[in-house]
Design a protein around this motif. Structure first.
Motif, PDB file in Angstrom:
ATOM      1  N   ASN A  83       0.827  -1.213   0.000  1.00 12.38           N
ATOM      2  CA  ASN A  83       0.000   0.000   0.000  1.00 12.38           C
ATOM      3  C   ASN A  83       0.860   1.262   0.000  1.00 12.38           C
ATOM      4  OD1 ASN A  83      -2.378  -1.480   0.045  1.00 12.38           O
ATOM      5  ND2 ASN A  83      -2.485  -1.504   2.270  1.00 12.38           N
ATOM      6  N   GLU A  84       1.967   1.213   0.740  1.00  6.26           N
ATOM      7  CA  GLU A  84       2.877   2.367   0.778  1.00  6.26           C
ATOM      8  C   GLU A  84       3.463   2.645  -0.599  1.00  6.26           C
ATOM      9  OE1 GLU A  84       7.247   3.643   2.539  1.00  6.26           O
ATOM     10  OE2 GLU A  84       6.357   1.716   3.098  1.00  6.26           O
ATOM     11  N   ILE A  85       3.908   1.608  -1.297  1.00  4.48           N
ATOM     12  CA  ILE A  85       4.488   1.773  -2.628  1.00  4.48           C
ATOM     13  C   ILE A  85       3.460   2.368  -3.590  1.00  4.48           C
ATOM     14  CG2 ILE A  85       5.351   0.512  -4.641  1.00  4.48           C
ATOM     15  CD1 ILE A  85       6.701  -1.426  -2.689  1.00  4.48           C
ATOM     16  N   ILE A  86       2.251   1.802  -3.600  1.00  3.65           N
ATOM     17  CA  ILE A  86       1.215   2.278  -4.513  1.00  3.65           C
ATOM     18  C   ILE A  86       0.862   3.729  -4.217  1.00  3.65           C
ATOM     19  CG2 ILE A  86      -1.166   1.947  -5.270  1.00  3.65           C
ATOM     20  CD1 ILE A  86       0.790  -0.216  -6.214  1.00  3.65           C
ATOM     21  N   ARG A 112      13.288   7.881 -10.581  1.00  2.00           N
ATOM     22  CA  ARG A 112      11.942   7.394 -10.292  1.00  2.00           C
ATOM     23  C   ARG A 112      11.631   6.106 -11.055  1.00  2.00           C
ATOM     24  NH1 ARG A 112      11.374  12.875  -9.388  1.00  2.00           N
ATOM     25  NH2 ARG A 112       9.940  13.428  -7.705  1.00  2.00           N
ATOM     26  N   ILE A 113      12.062   6.045 -12.307  1.00  4.58           N
ATOM     27  CA  ILE A 113      11.801   4.846 -13.105  1.00  4.58           C
ATOM     28  C   ILE A 113      12.558   3.649 -12.525  1.00  4.58           C
ATOM     29  CG2 ILE A 113      12.012   3.823 -15.407  1.00  4.58           C
ATOM     30  CD1 ILE A 113      11.711   6.593 -16.581  1.00  4.58           C
ATOM     31  N   VAL A 114      13.787   3.895 -12.074  1.00  2.73           N
ATOM     32  CA  VAL A 114      14.565   2.822 -11.448  1.00  2.73           C
ATOM     33  C   VAL A 114      13.888   2.357 -10.163  1.00  2.73           C
ATOM     34  CG1 VAL A 114      16.777   2.220 -10.403  1.00  2.73           C
ATOM     35  CG2 VAL A 114      16.715   3.677 -12.432  1.00  2.73           C
ATOM     36  N   TYR A 115      13.435   3.310  -9.349  1.00  2.00           N
ATOM     37  CA  TYR A 115      12.763   2.963  -8.102  1.00  2.00           C
ATOM     38  C   TYR A 115      11.455   2.219  -8.364  1.00  2.00           C
ATOM     39  CZ  TYR A 115      16.024   6.117  -5.735  1.00  2.00           C
ATOM     40  OH  TYR A 115      17.147   6.714  -5.242  1.00  2.00           O
ATOM     41  N   LEU A 116      10.743   2.624  -9.411  1.00  2.00           N
ATOM     42  CA  LEU A 116       9.518   1.920  -9.764  1.00  2.00           C
ATOM     43  C   LEU A 116       9.806   0.488 -10.201  1.00  2.00           C
ATOM     44  CD1 LEU A 116       7.512   4.708 -11.618  1.00  2.00           C
ATOM     45  CD2 LEU A 116       6.665   3.337  -9.705  1.00  2.00           C
ATOM     46  N   GLY A 117      10.915   0.293 -10.934  1.00  2.00           N
ATOM     47  CA  GLY A 117      11.297  -1.055 -11.335  1.00  2.00           C
ATOM     48  C   GLY A 117      11.638  -1.929 -10.142  1.00  2.00           C
ATOM     49  N   LEU A 118      12.402  -1.376  -9.208  1.00  8.21           N
ATOM     50  CA  LEU A 118      12.733  -2.124  -7.993  1.00  8.21           C
ATOM     51  C   LEU A 118      11.480  -2.414  -7.179  1.00  8.21           C
ATOM     52  CD1 LEU A 118      15.976  -0.243  -6.847  1.00  8.21           C
ATOM     53  CD2 LEU A 118      15.830  -2.447  -8.002  1.00  8.21           C
ATOM     54  N   SER A 119      10.585  -1.432  -7.121  1.00  7.09           N
ATOM     55  CA  SER A 119       9.341  -1.620  -6.366  1.00  7.09           C
ATOM     56  C   SER A 119       8.449  -2.666  -7.024  1.00  7.09           C
ATOM     57  CB  SER A 119       8.595  -0.287  -6.243  1.00  7.09           C
ATOM     58  OG  SER A 119       9.371   0.652  -5.524  1.00  7.09           O
ATOM     59  N   TYR A 120       8.488  -2.738  -8.345  1.00  3.33           N
ATOM     60  CA  TYR A 120       7.714  -3.754  -9.069  1.00  3.33           C
ATOM     61  C   TYR A 120       8.159  -5.157  -8.658  1.00  3.33           C
ATOM     62  CZ  TYR A 120       5.484  -6.072 -13.074  1.00  3.33           C
ATOM     63  OH  TYR A 120       4.715  -6.884 -13.864  1.00  3.33           O
ATOM     64  N   GLU A 185      -3.009  -8.101  -6.809  1.00 11.37           N
ATOM     65  CA  GLU A 185      -1.643  -8.146  -7.346  1.00 11.37           C
ATOM     66  C   GLU A 185      -1.617  -7.800  -8.827  1.00 11.37           C
ATOM     67  OE1 GLU A 185       2.319 -10.991  -7.505  1.00 11.37           O
ATOM     68  OE2 GLU A 185       0.430 -11.797  -6.732  1.00 11.37           O
ATOM     69  N   ALA A 186      -2.563  -8.337  -9.587  1.00 15.93           N
ATOM     70  CA  ALA A 186      -2.608  -8.027 -11.019  1.00 15.93           C
ATOM     71  C   ALA A 186      -2.837  -6.538 -11.247  1.00 15.93           C
ATOM     72  CB  ALA A 186      -3.705  -8.837 -11.695  1.00 15.93           C
ATOM     73  N   LEU A 187      -3.745  -5.924 -10.477  1.00 12.29           N
ATOM     74  CA  LEU A 187      -4.008  -4.491 -10.604  1.00 12.29           C
ATOM     75  C   LEU A 187      -2.801  -3.663 -10.173  1.00 12.29           C
ATOM     76  CD1 LEU A 187      -7.693  -4.319  -9.279  1.00 12.29           C
ATOM     77  CD2 LEU A 187      -6.918  -4.041 -11.636  1.00 12.29           C
ATOM     78  N   SER A 188      -2.102  -4.113  -9.135  1.00 13.39           N
ATOM     79  CA  SER A 188      -0.895  -3.410  -8.682  1.00 13.39           C
ATOM     80  C   SER A 188       0.182  -3.427  -9.754  1.00 13.39           C
ATOM     81  CB  SER A 188      -0.363  -4.058  -7.394  1.00 13.39           C
ATOM     82  OG  SER A 188      -1.311  -3.982  -6.354  1.00 13.39           O
ATOM     83  N   GLY A 189       0.333  -4.565 -10.422  1.00 14.19           N
ATOM     84  CA  GLY A 189       1.323  -4.649 -11.492  1.00 14.19           C
ATOM     85  C   GLY A 189       1.007  -3.716 -12.638  1.00 14.19           C
ATOM     86  N   PHE A 190      -0.261  -3.681 -13.061  1.00 11.40           N
ATOM     87  CA  PHE A 190      -0.673  -2.765 -14.123  1.00 11.40           C
ATOM     88  C   PHE A 190      -0.450  -1.312 -13.710  1.00 11.40           C
ATOM     89  CE2 PHE A 190      -3.333  -6.212 -16.070  1.00 11.40           C
ATOM     90  CZ  PHE A 190      -2.775  -6.129 -17.328  1.00 11.40           C
ATOM     91  N   LEU A 191      -0.783  -0.994 -12.456  1.00 13.26           N
ATOM     92  CA  LEU A 191      -0.661   0.379 -11.980  1.00 13.26           C
ATOM     93  C   LEU A 191       0.795   0.833 -11.954  1.00 13.26           C
ATOM     94  CD1 LEU A 191      -1.996   2.897 -10.847  1.00 13.26           C
ATOM     95  CD2 LEU A 191      -1.883   1.868  -8.567  1.00 13.26           C
ATOM     96  N   LEU A 192       1.699  -0.014 -11.478  1.00 12.47           N
ATOM     97  CA  LEU A 192       3.116   0.350 -11.420  1.00 12.47           C
ATOM     98  C   LEU A 192       3.701   0.528 -12.815  1.00 12.47           C
ATOM     99  CD1 LEU A 192       4.394  -1.915  -8.494  1.00 12.47           C
ATOM    100  CD2 LEU A 192       4.087   0.563  -8.480  1.00 12.47           C
ATOM    101  N   LEU A 193       3.308  -0.330 -13.756  1.00 13.60           N
ATOM    102  CA  LEU A 193       3.778  -0.166 -15.129  1.00 13.60           C
ATOM    103  C   LEU A 193       3.235   1.133 -15.731  1.00 13.60           C
ATOM    104  CD1 LEU A 193       3.452  -3.805 -16.525  1.00 13.60           C
ATOM    105  CD2 LEU A 193       5.550  -2.585 -15.934  1.00 13.60           C
TER     106      LEU A 193
END
Length: 218
Positions: A83-86, A112-120, A185-193
């Motif tokens: 939840n914190e990441i999202i 930010r893009i690197v951090y988003l990748g790590l967070s993914y 989880e599926a929605l979180s993956g779509f959202l992070l991408l």
């Protein structure tokens, strides 16, 4: 709104408490310190999720004798971190697209893009912890939440298949709660991408706008 965020993601409060302890000096120094804290925070949680998955893989089968409160604790910690990441990246990205000076993560645009990748990657590992712990919790009561989950490796496999929306069907949820975990989880993956794409496009837009403004000035 802030109280709701702290309730859903207590780890967000911990991060703000740590970053709020930075000295009240010049803005540049404060931003650098906050960036160091952020980088340490993201990498520490990623390392934690990796170590947790490796240690859980040492358990050959879900142990029905495990204490329920310990299982719930690990589930809540992983859910809080997700939840914190999202929340963090969504609020920061939306704010940047609106032209607001939020700067929640205290990092450069390229970072930010690197951090988003790590967070993914971390989100998939955190969900694997939730999946495995949920399976153990159901085993305590003689049930099962997921078909085919016999080890933490199976949970990691299901998590990666779910967040990438691959899904071969050999491992799948068995009840509504397990299905809800998979859907989240599926929605979180779509959202992070989507957030990563938004950050990239906002960076390109800002660069093109700055170039056009320089050309007008000349």
């Amino acid at each position: 709104m802030r109280n709701i965020v702290y309730f859903a993601a207590p780890t967000r409060y911990l991060f703000e408490w740590c970053s709020g302890k930075t000295p009240r000096s010049e803005d540049k120094i404060r931003k650098k310190i906050r960036t160091v804290i952020l980088e340490f925070w993201i990498k520490s949680w990623l390392i934690y999720s990796i170590i947790a998955n490796v240690m859980l893989n040492m358990i050959p089968n879900p142990d029905p004798s495990a204490r329920a409160w310990m299982i719930l604790f690990f589930i809540l910690v992983s859910a809080s971190r997700i939840n914190e990441i999202i929340y963090t990246f969504t609020r920061d990205t939306v704010g940047r697209l609106r032209g607001e000076r939020i700067n929640l993560v205290g990092a450069k645009r390229a970072d930010r893009i690197v951090y988003l990748g790590l967070s993914y990657v971390e989100v998939s590992l955190q969900f694997s912890i939730i999946i495995f712990m949920t399976q153990i919790l159901y085993k305590i009561y003689g049930k099962q939440a997921f078909e085919g989950i016999n080890s933490a490796w199976d949970a990691t496999y299901l998590s990666i298949m779910t967040i990438t929306t691959t899904g071969y069907g050999d491992v799948h949820p068995c009840n509504n709660f397990a299905k809800m975990i998979s859907m989240c989880e599926a929605l979180s993956g779509f959202l992070l991408l989507g957030l990563a794409l938004a950050v990239y496009l906002s960076t390109e837009t800002e660069e093109s706008c700055s170039k056009s403004n320089k050309q007008k000035d000349t």
